[in-house]
Design an enzyme around this catalytic site. Structure first.
Site, mmCIF file in Angstrom:
data_model
loop_
_atom_site.group_PDB
_atom_site.id
_atom_site.type_symbol
_atom_site.label_atom_id
_atom_site.label_comp_id
_atom_site.label_asym_id
_atom_site.label_seq_id
_atom_site.Cartn_x
_atom_site.Cartn_y
_atom_site.Cartn_z
ATOM 1 N N CYS A 257 119.944 80.130 36.916
ATOM 2 C CA CYS A 257 120.371 81.347 36.211
ATOM 3 C C CYS A 257 120.343 82.583 37.104
ATOM 4 C CB CYS A 257 119.490 81.576 34.993
ATOM 5 S SG CYS A 257 119.448 80.154 33.892
ATOM 6 N N HIS B 211 119.279 88.836 32.804
ATOM 7 C CA HIS B 211 119.780 87.499 32.483
ATOM 8 C C HIS B 211 119.557 87.252 31.000
ATOM 9 C CE1 HIS B 211 120.439 83.316 32.238
ATOM 10 N NE2 HIS B 211 119.170 82.992 32.127
ATOM 11 N N ASN C 163 122.651 81.158 26.356
ATOM 12 C CA ASN C 163 122.348 81.258 27.784
ATOM 13 C C ASN C 163 123.445 80.531 28.569
ATOM 14 O OD1 ASN C 163 121.335 80.992 30.364
ATOM 15 N ND2 ASN C 163 119.316 80.262 29.736
HETATM 16 O O1 UT7 Z 1 117.493 80.792 31.749
HETATM 17 C C1 UT7 Z 1 116.152 80.771 32.120
HETATM 18 C C2 UT7 Z 1 115.510 79.625 31.551
HETATM 19 N N1 UT7 Z 1 115.231 79.568 30.170
HETATM 20 C C3 UT7 Z 1 114.430 80.407 29.524
HETATM 21 O O2 UT7 Z 1 114.084 81.455 29.974
HETATM 22 C C4 UT7 Z 1 113.885 79.980 28.186
HETATM 23 C C5 UT7 Z 1 112.417 80.210 28.122
HETATM 24 N N2 UT7 Z 1 111.781 79.736 26.923
HETATM 25 C C6 UT7 Z 1 112.101 80.160 25.677
HETATM 26 O O3 UT7 Z 1 113.001 80.932 25.489
HETATM 27 C C7 UT7 Z 1 111.272 79.677 24.517
HETATM 28 O O4 UT7 Z 1 110.088 79.062 24.985
HETATM 29 C C8 UT7 Z 1 112.041 78.669 23.600
HETATM 30 C C9 UT7 Z 1 113.137 79.419 22.852
HETATM 31 C C10 UT7 Z 1 112.627 77.549 24.408
HETATM 32 C C11 UT7 Z 1 111.092 78.095 22.561
HETATM 33 O O5 UT7 Z 1 110.482 79.144 21.814
HETATM 34 P P1 UT7 Z 1 108.902 79.127 21.558
HETATM 35 O O6 UT7 Z 1 108.604 80.305 20.719
HETATM 36 O O7 UT7 Z 1 108.240 79.028 22.904
HETATM 37 O O8 UT7 Z 1 108.728 77.826 20.687
HETATM 38 P P2 UT7 Z 1 107.839 76.542 21.007
HETATM 39 O O9 UT7 Z 1 108.379 75.767 22.132
HETATM 40 O O10 UT7 Z 1 106.403 76.975 21.046
HETATM 41 O O11 UT7 Z 1 108.034 75.706 19.667
HETATM 42 C C12 UT7 Z 1 107.517 76.168 18.406
HETATM 43 C C13 UT7 Z 1 107.856 75.147 17.337
HETATM 44 C C14 UT7 Z 1 107.470 73.722 17.714
HETATM 45 O O12 UT7 Z 1 107.023 73.062 16.562
HETATM 46 P P3 UT7 Z 1 105.453 72.895 16.270
HETATM 47 O O13 UT7 Z 1 104.911 72.127 17.458
HETATM 48 O O14 UT7 Z 1 104.899 74.291 16.188
HETATM 49 O O15 UT7 Z 1 105.411 72.163 14.995
HETATM 50 C C15 UT7 Z 1 108.783 73.111 18.140
HETATM 51 O O16 UT7 Z 1 108.836 71.705 17.950
HETATM 52 O O17 UT7 Z 1 109.269 75.125 17.107
HETATM 53 C C16 UT7 Z 1 109.761 73.784 17.204
HETATM 54 N N3 UT7 Z 1 111.117 73.839 17.704
HETATM 55 C C17 UT7 Z 1 112.183 73.988 16.900
HETATM 56 N N4 UT7 Z 1 112.287 74.097 15.560
HETATM 57 C C18 UT7 Z 1 113.523 74.259 15.051
HETATM 58 C C19 UT7 Z 1 111.542 73.788 18.999
HETATM 59 N N5 UT7 Z 1 112.872 73.888 19.047
HETATM 60 C C20 UT7 Z 1 113.304 74.026 17.760
HETATM 61 C C21 UT7 Z 1 114.561 74.178 17.172
HETATM 62 N N6 UT7 Z 1 114.617 74.296 15.817
HETATM 63 N N7 UT7 Z 1 115.701 74.248 17.885
#
Ligand code: UT7
Length: 329
Positions: A115, A256, A286
């Site tokens: 990215c 970004h 993204n």
């Molecule tokens: O381009 C540069 C690279 N990319 C980035 O910069 C992305 C960086 N990371 C992020 O933006 C965030 O970490 C994410 C958007 C990927 C995830 O957000 P988060 O607030 O860190 O969520 P999480 O991974 O802690 O997941 C929270 C919950 C989990 O469930 P439990 O374990 O709490 O029951 C996940 O399984 O949300 C669940 N989950 C979803 N639920 C519904 C993960 N993906 C989804 C989804 N829909 N698509």
């Protein structure tokens, strides 16, 4: 060789016709519009058609940038494409774009810096022009991330989109210089928190391992989130400090576009007012190397980029890589 100034002469962008909403995704993976909007700020993304390749997206954006710059493709001496989704592993996408533009004289290549790709190639092209080696360069960030997304993995597939953005950089005649400074970095020790593990020499895709999904993009979201916020904020602060400027001197910040929460956290850390920070992740998701040049084009089209406008671009991506650069239009 005689050192010369560099200026941004043209911008262009392209997004494929098909728009996929969060509700559309909720029909194929266990997710919801509410979750995606709250956690990422994304509402919809563009997805390329089958047979529409990264170079095709790049060429659309490139043509617009060339027209904007009033430069014929034939006059380009340098073409650089940043992408993590090349049309094919080899030959390079820069050369494929060159051929589609009917250019026969440019040096052409592509750069894989995730990215951060667009700010990296801006730096490379600006440096090559400043050194006096080249006068007209085309740089393009282009991605077909839908081709590497695992459409069964809700933790990643909802985040990405396809698109391309391009810029034409040219040498200035006099002392004028629109490249005010940069701060670039990388740390390969973290390569496995955001990567496509398979398909290269270390893990070839075979008939036996095909169903393990190593050919898809994988990410440890929370780790990436924290590193992204810190790296982008530090890089932005450093480039301002090195240029002897403060956020008050900057007209627009283009971060970004991965997640609106990352963008807001970076904005807060560098102390920039929200209205100076450009956000369009809601409409594209993204698009990796394409996010910054698409934003740049939208700002130009909105009339927000005038002569003298100072823009801070800041990015973070797989590699890991990060970088910030300051331009004056
Ligand atoms: O381009 C540069 C690279 N990319 C980035 O910069 C992305 C960086 N990371 C992020 O933006 C965030 O970490 C994410 C958007 C990927 C995830 O957000 P988060 O607030 O860190 O969520 P999480 O991974 O802690 O997941 C929270 C919950 C989990 O469930 P439990 O374990 O709490 O029951 C996940 O399984 O949300 C669940 N989950 C979803 N639920 C519904 C993960 N993906 C989804 C989804 N829909 N698509």
């Amino acid at each position: 060789m005689k050192f010369q100034g560099v200026k941004l002469s043209g911008t262009g962008a392209y997004a494929p016709e098909k728009v996929v909403t969060n509700d559309d995704l909720a029909k194929i993976v266990d997710t919801s519009d509410e979750w995606i909007q709250t956690r990422t700020g994304i509402r919809e993304r563009h997805i390329a058609a089958e047979g529409e390749n990264t170079s095709d997206l790049a060429v659309e954006a490139a043509r617009e940038a060339l027209e904007d710059a009033n430069i014929a493709a034939q006059d380009l001496e340098l073409i650089i494409v940043a992408t993590l989704t090349p049309d094919k592993p080899f030959a390079n996408t820069g050369s494929l774009v060159q051929a589609k533009l009917d250019n026969t004289k440019a040096m052409a290549f592509s750069v894989e810096a995730g990215c951060t790709g667009f700010v990296y190639i801006y730096e490379i092209a600006a440096g090559m022009i400043a050194s006096g080696l080249y006068k007209n360069a085309l740089i393009v960030g282009a991605e077909k991330l839908s081709s590497v997304a695992n459409w069964e993995d809700r933790t990643t597939c909802v985040l990405f989109g396809d698109g391309a953005g391009a810029a034409v950089l040219t040498a200035t005649a006099g002392e004028e210089n629109g490249y005010l400074g940069s701060n670039m970095g990388s740390d390969g020790n973290y390569s496995d928190i955001l990567h496509i593990p398979g398909g290269g020499t270390s893990l070839p895709i075979t008939v036996e391992n095909y169903h393990e999904g190593h050919q898809f993009l994988q990410m440890k979201g929370q780790e990436v989130f924290k590193l992204a916020v810190n790296a982008m904020a530090n890089s932005a602060k450093s480039v301002l400090e090195e240029a002897g400027l403060t956020v008050d001197d900057i007209d627009i910040v283009i971060p970004h576009q991965a997640n609106v929460r990352i963008i807001n956290a970076v904005g807060k850390k560098i102390g920039v007012p929200e209205d100076k920070v450009y956000i369009n992740v809601d409409r594209y998701g993204n698009t990796s190397a394409a996010t910054i040049p698409i934003a740049l084009r939208e700002l130009v089209e909105a009339g927000r980029v005038q002569k003298g406008t100072k823009i801070l671009m800041v990015a973070f991506g797989g590699g890991l890589t990060w970088g910030a650069s300051l331009i004056e239009c």
